[in-house]
Design a protein around this motif. Structure first.
Motif, PDB file in Angstrom:
ATOM      1  N   PRO A  10      34.486  -1.594 -13.788  1.00 30.68           N
ATOM      2  CA  PRO A  10      36.088  -1.046 -13.365  1.00 30.68           C
ATOM      3  C   PRO A  10      37.156  -1.718 -14.192  1.00 30.68           C
ATOM      4  O   PRO A  10      38.304  -1.132 -14.278  1.00 30.68           O
ATOM      5  N   ASP A  11      36.716  -2.724 -14.957  1.00 31.10           N
ATOM      6  CA  ASP A  11      37.647  -3.495 -15.893  1.00 31.10           C
ATOM      7  C   ASP A  11      37.189  -3.444 -17.271  1.00 31.10           C
ATOM      8  O   ASP A  11      36.215  -3.983 -17.441  1.00 31.10           O
ATOM      9  N   ALA A  37      39.372   2.720 -18.062  1.00 28.15           N
ATOM     10  CA  ALA A  37      39.388   1.476 -17.314  1.00 28.15           C
ATOM     11  C   ALA A  37      40.550   0.299 -17.775  1.00 28.15           C
ATOM     12  O   ALA A  37      40.817  -0.330 -17.004  1.00 28.15           O
ATOM     13  N   GLY A  42      39.934   2.378 -13.709  1.00 28.10           N
ATOM     14  CA  GLY A  42      38.404   2.036 -13.593  1.00 28.10           C
ATOM     15  C   GLY A  42      37.801   2.397 -12.316  1.00 28.10           C
ATOM     16  O   GLY A  42      36.630   2.907 -12.436  1.00 28.10           O
ATOM     17  N   GLY A  43      38.571   2.291 -11.203  1.00 29.32           N
ATOM     18  CA  GLY A  43      37.864   3.091 -10.079  1.00 29.32           C
ATOM     19  C   GLY A  43      37.641   4.445 -10.052  1.00 29.32           C
ATOM     20  O   GLY A  43      36.705   4.896  -9.287  1.00 29.32           O
ATOM     21  N   PRO A  46      34.975   4.431 -14.607  1.00 32.15           N
ATOM     22  CA  PRO A  46      34.472   3.020 -14.970  1.00 32.15           C
ATOM     23  C   PRO A  46      34.351   3.053 -16.470  1.00 32.15           C
ATOM     24  O   PRO A  46      33.921   4.016 -16.897  1.00 32.15           O
TER      25      PRO A  46
END
Length: 67
Positions: A10-11, A37, A42-43, A46
């Motif tokens: 997600p990051d 992301a 990112g949610g 991703p």
């Protein structure tokens, strides 16, 4: 060269760290959707870490925790 997804993040920063770890092992990896992301989305989409299918097993072993 067929690419396979081995992990999602997600990051973007964490995804880049994983890509660096693979590079240190001599495994070429590509990030897909890292820009999204990087925007904090990112949610929704991703970052996907991709490797050549021939490197998949070795890449997965390289990303296993060291404890």
């Amino acid at each position: 060269m067929a690419l396979v997804e081995i992990e999602t993040f997600p990051d973007r920063m964490i995804a880049e760290m994983a890509r660096g770890r693979l590079a240190a092992e001599g495994i070429e990896a590509i990030l897909f959707d890292g820009g999204v992301a990087g925007l904090g989305l990112g949610g929704l989409l991703p970052a996907r870490l991709m490797v050549d299918e021939a490197d998949e097993a070795r890449a997965l072993r390289s990303l296993e925790p060291d404890f």
